[in-house]
Design an enzyme around this catalytic site. Structure first.
Site, PDB file in Angstrom:
ATOM      1  N   GLY A  24       0.794  -1.339  -0.110  1.00  0.00           N
ATOM      2  CA  GLY A  24       0.013  -0.079   0.094  1.00  0.00           C
ATOM      3  C   GLY A  24       0.980   1.185  -0.138  1.00  0.00           C
ATOM      4  O   GLY A  24       0.428   2.216  -0.636  1.00  0.00           O
ATOM      5  N   ARG A  54       9.852  -0.911   6.702  1.00  0.00           N
ATOM      6  CA  ARG A  54       9.581  -1.023   5.219  1.00  0.00           C
ATOM      7  C   ARG A  54       8.359  -0.348   4.739  1.00  0.00           C
ATOM      8  O   ARG A  54       8.101   0.229   3.687  1.00  0.00           O
ATOM      9  CB  ARG A  54       9.042  -2.544   5.147  1.00  0.00           C
ATOM     10  CG  ARG A  54       8.864  -3.212   3.976  1.00  0.00           C
ATOM     11  CD  ARG A  54       8.588  -4.527   3.829  1.00  0.00           C
ATOM     12  NE  ARG A  54       7.251  -4.879   4.558  1.00  0.00           N
ATOM     13  CZ  ARG A  54       7.005  -5.552   5.543  1.00  0.00           C
ATOM     14  NH1 ARG A  54       7.820  -6.021   6.250  1.00  0.00           N
ATOM     15  NH2 ARG A  54       5.691  -5.870   6.066  1.00  0.00           N
ATOM     16  N   LYS A  67      -3.155   3.736   9.719  1.00  0.00           N
ATOM     17  CA  LYS A  67      -2.114   3.495   8.583  1.00  0.00           C
ATOM     18  C   LYS A  67      -2.648   4.373   7.494  1.00  0.00           C
ATOM     19  O   LYS A  67      -2.036   5.165   6.739  1.00  0.00           O
ATOM     20  CB  LYS A  67      -1.873   2.164   7.920  1.00  0.00           C
ATOM     21  CG  LYS A  67      -0.948   1.230   8.872  1.00  0.00           C
ATOM     22  CD  LYS A  67      -0.684  -0.206   8.269  1.00  0.00           C
ATOM     23  CE  LYS A  67       0.163  -0.994   9.246  1.00  0.00           C
ATOM     24  NZ  LYS A  67       0.230  -2.072   8.440  1.00  0.00           N
ATOM     25  N   CYS A 156     -11.254 -17.956  -9.474  1.00  0.00           N
ATOM     26  CA  CYS A 156     -11.413 -18.952 -10.560  1.00  0.00           C
ATOM     27  C   CYS A 156     -10.498 -20.185 -10.373  1.00  0.00           C
ATOM     28  O   CYS A 156     -10.641 -21.267 -10.338  1.00  0.00           O
ATOM     29  CB  CYS A 156     -11.259 -18.409 -11.995  1.00  0.00           C
ATOM     30  SG  CYS A 156     -12.710 -17.544 -12.420  1.00  0.00           S
ATOM     31  N   CYS A 168       1.216  -8.891  15.465  1.00  0.00           N
ATOM     32  CA  CYS A 168       0.386  -9.034  16.879  1.00  0.00           C
ATOM     33  C   CYS A 168       0.271 -10.617  16.886  1.00  0.00           C
ATOM     34  O   CYS A 168      -0.005 -10.957  18.044  1.00  0.00           O
ATOM     35  CB  CYS A 168      -0.614  -8.183  16.856  1.00  0.00           C
ATOM     36  SG  CYS A 168      -1.474  -7.984  15.575  1.00  0.00           S
ATOM     37  N   CYS A 431     -17.966 -16.802 -10.076  1.00  0.00           N
ATOM     38  CA  CYS A 431     -18.164 -15.983 -11.137  1.00  0.00           C
ATOM     39  C   CYS A 431     -18.893 -16.582 -12.042  1.00  0.00           C
ATOM     40  O   CYS A 431     -19.368 -16.138 -13.129  1.00  0.00           O
ATOM     41  CB  CYS A 431     -17.045 -15.090 -11.586  1.00  0.00           C
ATOM     42  SG  CYS A 431     -15.850 -15.921 -12.553  1.00  0.00           S
TER      43      CYS A 431
END
Lengths: 649, 309
Positions: A24, A54, A67, A156, A168, A431
């Site tokens: 992210g 990081r 965050k 799939c 944690c 799907c």
């Protein structure tokens, strides 16, 4: 380079990011630099100390904060005029419904767990919004594109059980044996026998950054201290004291089973040195082993808490007695018998404390040797690849959509390997429209079994509604009337054929998750007998046709021996199978038999695969992957890699 | 103060962690890709990072470099190296990040001896060769890398000289050795001697590099307007090397002639790959890349090419 068409699509795009962690942070930064102006980001976590090395948008002063919010603030400093909307929330919350998802032009996942990914997958399908998925495991990573009806959806292909563990979970709230192994190996073992300069978080609870330096004394062996005393001191500290400290935080245990503290005096009341005459005999042999010295012969036995405790203390004693020179420099090696014994024992005692089933040395060794840890640079690479795919999606450049694999070892000179996406699996649970059937003994199996093992585990529904015709057999919800709740609770305990609306052979059940807008019909077929070994659930769901898998290519990329020993990948509720770790979960076989690549579909050609073996089909379809037979590097797990940190000397 | 080891610990068994934390990296020429690389190695926990780039910060520098905040007050008059240094320090307080001023071509051999790794970008052909040679003159092995992104393509070159390392194969640690050519040696390998399927990007980069060398222009500043000149050079080089001009398509060259604008996703990818390589080389474990890496966002392939005798 971004063309005019691309630039204008980027400028006008509304993008949703799910996850503000490793991937992210890199992704948000790259999106902002690339010219995106309207980004929304969902993440339920707060920043922990171990994230800092990081997830580069976060600083020490941010520990404890959301965050999503901090990431947003950090990136706004670089691009003040764009809009970034953070949500400090769980993506599974009801407000992130189909209407919410429909607002976006593309959804980008940077998640670390299978559950959330499946959930987002369903919402994107329901909203008909393109999804770019991604994942990293060590040096491996991949980015995949999913468009409803055009490509495979995220589900799939069957996915092996997840393998990354949040910090944690390891330090405070383990729920699986593997969490205990990671704790025993990378925290306790490292603390006692590894480099002293690596400060680690053995005593630190998630947000408790300040405490780490206070307790360093506890683990120090004091000169002339009796070894057994030392061992018991450590034992009591990590299995007794630390657990008591953890219990004092009520919030953590609101929805979880509480661990119990264990003290050595309760498990092993008498001094070992008086009890065990065999101890001195152990010195004669070259192979220093606690098992040998305690007379435990079979590595496949599951030891009792008492036996584990004995092994713990004896292994510790032997390290100090026979391998003192190595202490301070040791790293865990799965071929080091004494190290494996120690880690097995420690993990088992912790497991006992948390009500997790114990394991044999044999099993523990397998797990300890198979753990793969995350690598920071892979996240940056993956983030770049995600943005490239996202831009293609925005300009609807469908011929160029790619699944891109980031390999640890090059295959045919490639470290980054693009592959055309496949068309949807016609039998996908999620799907496709293929009807599902369930074979089950309707007199024996209860509704509860159906809900837990099929609806939740296999079909991935979080808030299911189960109906037969017009009558509701079971549902979950906040505003249900009390008498309905009671009826549903009672239904759970009934055998299928005994439900108010009996479920027998030929019945069609409709299962739905309203939030995911996911609904399937299941045809029930009664069957008397089930093979206890092959079908332990006593139920068989079909209609889902697994893509044929070439036996040799069953190895995930870059992982030779270790995975061939791995347990089956299927996620299962049974405790035994719970310990599955297939490290390279998302980067699995690429080319498999009957599916067609998108390009073949659009040209209207259907390669005739009927007479071909899997091997040949693979050759025809795309590059065959060379799998190196290399053992894993021992690395550290995602989201907590710097539980070990260097202290200033 | 708590130090962050992160990736460094990942690569190295705990007994070797200090190798990374004692390593010294020199970086010349900071644009988006190099900014990404610096972020990666600082987070990983190298010992020190020295930045050389005396160019003054301007609007364009901001475009793909997230280390520069668009706050006028902050970068007034400062050099790229200075601004980036300030930002990089924040990522890991244990890493010494500093700036070295001056023309790197004038720095003597003894200057480079201080480093374990030298990474250069935005460099002319002449400078690349010169710095590479200085690194090779030292008795100590200094790993040398060049990295350049043009548009949606990127190139990394690696020279580890005579490199010994270990890797795991089937439960055992085996020792390996590789011989790397210098940059000059590598690009001197006649084109017709190279394997047939060598990435077209290799040739295209050499043509543009050659053009910039001939014109004496600043690296990375060749624009589409220069295409005729570039095509002319391509013709000459192909004739000399007996290579068919179609091996270096016009379309590819055009895509590379976008001047100094960068493509952030490619910067992230190349910066990541380079980060991994440098860390591997420092630790001496795992197969290093030999000796060129190419990425083209158009086909999405990240390829390794071995361009040596």
């Amino acid at each position: 380079m971004a063309s005019q068409e691309q630039l204008s699509a980027i400028k006008g795009a509304k993008v949703l990011m799910v996850g503000a962690g490793g991937i992210g942070c890199e992704l948000l930064k790259t999106l902002a630099l690339s010219g995106f102006q309207d980004i929304h980001i969902i993440d339920m976590d707060t920043i922990e100390v171990s994230n800092l090395n990081r997830q580069f948008l976060f600083r020490q002063s941010h520990v404890g904060q959301s965050k999503a919010k901090v990431a947003r603030d950090a990136v706004l400093r670089v691009r003040p005029n764009i809009s970034i909307t953070p949500y400090h929330a769980n993506v599974k919350e009801s407000r992130f419904n189909v209407d919410f998802f429909k607002e976006f032009d593309v959804v980008l996942n940077g998640l670390d767990n299978l559950d959330a990914r499946r959930h987002v997958n369903r919402l994107c399908l329901a909203a008909d919004v393109p999804l770019v998925e991604s994942g990293t495991t060590g040096f491996l990573g991949q980015v995949t594109v999913h468009l409803k009806g055009k490509t495979e959806c995220y589900e799939c292909q069957p996915k092996p059980a997840p393998k990354t563990y949040p910090v944690c979970t390891i330090t405070s709230t383990p729920s699986k044996f593997v969490h205990c192994i990671v704790w025993a190996k990378d925290l306790l073992f490292a603390k006692l026998f590894g480099d002293k300069n690596l400060e680690n978080d053995l005593n630190v609870h998630s947000n408790d950054a300040a405490n780490s330096s206070e307790h360093s004394d506890v683990f120090e062996y004091r000169k002339d201290e009796d070894i057994e005393e030392y061992g018991r001191r450590i034992y009591d500290h990590v299995f007794g004291h630390n657990i008591e400290v953890a219990l004092s935080n009520e919030e953590t245990w609101k929805n979880r089973n509480k661990p119990r503290p264990i003290y050595s005096k309760d498990v092993l009341p008498e001094k070992l040195s008086e009890q065990n005459g065999n101890m001195e005999k152990g010195c004669v042999t070259d192979d220093v082993s606690a098992m040998a010295s305690l007379g435990l012969k079979n590595p496949q036995d599951v030891w009792s808490l008492g036996e584990n405790s004995r092994v713990f203390l004896e292994a510790l004693r032997l390290f100090f007695l026979k391998r003192e020179k190595e202490i301070g420099n040791l790293t865990f090696d799965k071929d080091d018998q004494l190290a494996v014994e120690f880690v097995t024992a420690a993990a088992n005692i912790r497991a006992s404390s948390f009500g997790i089933p114990l394991h044999s040395l044999f099993e523990a060794k397998g797990i300890a040797g198979n753990i793969v840890h995350a690598v920071a640079t892979t996240n940056a690479i993956i983030a770049g690849l995600i943005v490239i795919e996202a831009i293609k999606v925005l300009i609807k450049d469908s011929n160029n959509y790619r699944m891109t694999y980031c390999l640890e070892h090059p295959s045919r000179k490639m470290l980054l390997m693009p592959v055309e996406p496949y068309e949807p699996n016609k039998s996908c649970y999620v799907c496709s429209e293929t009807p599902l059937s369930l074979e089950v003994n309707t007199h024996r199996s209860k509704l509860r079994d159906f809900v837990e093992k099929i609806v939740k585990a296999k079909l991935g529904m979080n808030f299911p509604l189960i109906m037969q015709g017009a009558s509701i057999l079971y549902e979950v919800g906040e505003d249900l009337e009390e008498d309905m709740v009671a009826i549903y609770a009672a239904n759970l305990e009934k055998a299928l054929s005994e439900l108010p609306s009996p479920v027998t052979s030929g019945t069609v059940l409709t299962v739905e998750d309203l939030q995911q807008e996911f609904s399937r019909n299941i045809n029930i077929k009664h069957r008397e007998e089930f093979d206890e070994e092959k079908e332990p659930d006593g139920m068989l769901l079909s209609g889902w046709v697994e893509p044929p898998v070439d036996k040799d290519k069953n190895k995930p990329i870059g992982n030779g021996e270790s995975t061939s020993n791995a347990l089956p990948a299927e996620e299962s509720l049974e405790a035994k199978k719970d310990v599955t770790i297939q490290e390279i979960s998302e980067v699995t076989e690429i080319a498999t038999g009957t599916k067609r690549k998108l390009s073949e579909v659009s040209k209207g050609t259907t390669p005739d695969h009927s007479g071909l073996s899997d091997e040949t089909r693979n050759h025809n379809q795309l590059e065959k992957l060379d799998v190196d037979d290399e053992d894993d590097e021992l690395m550290i797990s995602d989201d907590w890699e710097s539980l070990t940190k260097k202290k200033r000397l | 103060m708590i130090a962050k080891l992160g990736f460094g610990v990942l690569m190295l068994k705990e007994g070797n962690f200090h190798i990374l934390s004692k390593s010294h990296i020199l970086v010349y020429g900071i644009k988006g890709t190099v900014a990404e690389f610096c972020k990666n190695i600082v987070l990983a926990g190298v010992g020190s990072l020295t930045l050389v780039d005396d160019r003054v910060v301007n609007e364009e520098a901001l475009s793909a470099n997230f280390l520069i905040l668009p706050d006028d007050n902050l970068f007034q008059g400062k050099t790229l190296a200075e601004v980036c240094c300030d930002s990089l320090k924040e990522f890991n307080p244990m890493v010494r990040v500093s700036v070295e001023k001056g023309d790197i071509s004038t720095f003597g051999v003894e200057f480079f001896e201080k480093f374990d790794v030298v990474v250069i970008s935005c460099c002319s052909l002449a400078k690349k060769k010169l710095i590479n040679q200085k690194c090779r003159k030292l008795s100590k092995r200094v790993a040398f890398y060049t990295v350049d992104c043009r548009g949606s393509c990127g190139e990394i070159f690696v020279d580890l000289q005579n490199y010994k390392y270990s890797k795991k194969k089937l439960e055992e640690n085996i020792d390996c050795q590789l011989e790397y050519p210098s940059f000059e040696e590598a690009i001197s390998v006649p084109w017709r001697a190279l394997p047939r399927r060598v990435s077209k990007l290799y040739f295209a980069m050499r043509v543009i590099e050659g053009f910039e060398d001939v014109e004496g222009s600043n690296p990375g500043e060749t624009l589409i307007a220069d295409l005729p000149g570039v095509l002319k050079l391509r013709k000459e080089l192909c004739e000399t090397n007996s290579l068919n001009e179609s091996q270096i398509p016009n379309a590819l060259l055009e895509r590379l002639l976008i001047g100094t604008r960068e493509y952030p996703p490619v910067c992230a990818i190349i910066g990541g790959i380079l980060g991994q390589e440098v860390i591997k080389a420092i630790s001496g474990k795992g197969d290093p890349l030999k000796n060129f890496f190419f990425f083209d966002a158009m086909d999405g392939k990240g390829l390794i090419e071995d361009i040596s005798e």
